[in-house]
Design an enzyme around this catalytic site. Structure first.
Site, PDB file in Angstrom:
ATOM      1  N   ARG A   9      -7.669   2.544  -3.181  1.00 46.84           N
ATOM      2  CA  ARG A   9      -8.551   2.524  -2.011  1.00 46.84           C
ATOM      3  C   ARG A   9      -9.135   3.915  -1.829  1.00 46.84           C
ATOM      4  NH1 ARG A   9      -7.395   0.340   4.027  1.00 46.84           N
ATOM      5  NH2 ARG A   9      -9.130   1.407   5.017  1.00 46.84           N
ATOM      6  N   GLN A  67       0.852  -1.193   0.000  1.00 45.70           N
ATOM      7  CA  GLN A  67       0.000   0.000   0.000  1.00 45.70           C
ATOM      8  C   GLN A  67       0.886   1.241   0.000  1.00 45.70           C
ATOM      9  OE1 GLN A  67      -2.342   1.355   3.547  1.00 45.70           O
ATOM     10  NE2 GLN A  67      -4.060   0.671   2.272  1.00 45.70           N
ATOM     11  N   TYR A 115      -6.246  10.972   4.126  1.00 44.37           N
ATOM     12  CA  TYR A 115      -4.827  11.177   3.840  1.00 44.37           C
ATOM     13  C   TYR A 115      -4.682  12.034   2.580  1.00 44.37           C
ATOM     14  CZ  TYR A 115      -4.329   7.839   7.566  1.00 44.37           C
ATOM     15  OH  TYR A 115      -4.427   7.226   8.783  1.00 44.37           O
TER      16      TYR A 115
END
Length: 184
Positions: free
Chosen positions: A155, A26, A107
Site C-alpha cells: 500500500r 496489514q 508511516y
C-alpha cells in the site's frame, strides 16, 4: 509478533476460511508518528531522520504534540526488516492468505520514501534508489517469508501528505517504486 497473537488470529482466519473467504494481514510501523508514552521504556519514536512532524498524536492520555524522533541508525535497519519478516512468518502461522506491507500515509516506510522526511546521507537517503531501499528490502523479506509474491501487497499513497510527509517529485518516486515492485 507473539505466540499469543498467532493463536488468537488463527481463530479468526479459520472462521474466515470456513466461510470460503480470504484474509490478509496489514503490516506497518508508525515510525515518527508515535509517542514515547506508548512505546516500551518510554523510548523515542524512530524515523529516517530526526525531524519532528507537525501536529498531534492520540495517546493514552489524550492528544499530545508529536516529539522529535530518533533517527534510525544504519546498523539498526536490518532489525526493522527482520521485524517485518517475523511478522509475515507469524501471519503464515496464523493462517493468513497474504499480507499487505503498509508503505503509505506517513508511516515509517513512507517516511523513508518521501524526500522531506528522509534527510539521510547514507545508503537509505538522498537518491531515489536509496530512499526506496528500505521499502524494497521489507518487500523482499516479506515475499520470502510468505513463499509467494502473489501473497504480498504493498500500500502506498503517492500524493498523500497525511502525517506531515511530502515528496518533492511523487511521480518520479512512485513510478520508480512501481517498476521495482513489478519486477518482484
Amino acid at each position: 509478533h507473539s505466540d499469543e497473537q498467532v493463536i488468537g488470529w488463527r481463530k479468526v482466519t479459520d472462521a474466515v476460511h470456513r466461510e470460503e473467504g480470504l484474509i490478509f494481514m496489514q503490516l506497518w510501523h508508525c515510525g515518527r508518528v508515535s509517542h514515547s508514552s506508548m512505546l516500551p521504556n518510554g523510548m523515542k519514536p524512530l524515523a529516517p531522520s530526526a525531524i519532528k512532524p507537525a501536529g498531534e498524536v492520540y495517546t493514552y492520555e489524550g492528544m499530545k504534540p508529536y516529539e522529535t524522533p530518533q533517527a534510525i541508525e544504519t546498523t539498526d535497519i536490518p532489525g526493522i526488516v527482520e521485524q517485518y519478516r517475523h511478522a509475515a512468518c507469524c501471519a503464515v502461522e496464523a493462517g493468513f492468505d497474504g499480507v499487505e506491507v503498509h508503505s503509505a500515509n506517513g508511516y515509517l516506510l513512507d517516511q523513508f520514501l518521501c524526500s522531506d522526511s528522509n534527510q539521510r546521507t547514507d545508503a537509505y537517503g538522498g537518491s531515489l534508489e536509496n530512499r526506496a531501499r528500505l521499502v524494497l528490502e521489507v518487500v523482499d523479506a516479506t515475499i520470502a517469508a510468505m513463499g509467494d509474491a502473489g501473497r504480498v501487497g504493498v500500500r502506498f499513497s503517492p500524493m498523500g501528505t497525511f502525517n506531515d510527509v511530502n515528496d518533492a517529485n511523487p511521480l518520479e518516486t512512485f513510478s520508480y517504486l512501481l517498476e521495482q515492485l513489478k519486477s518482484r
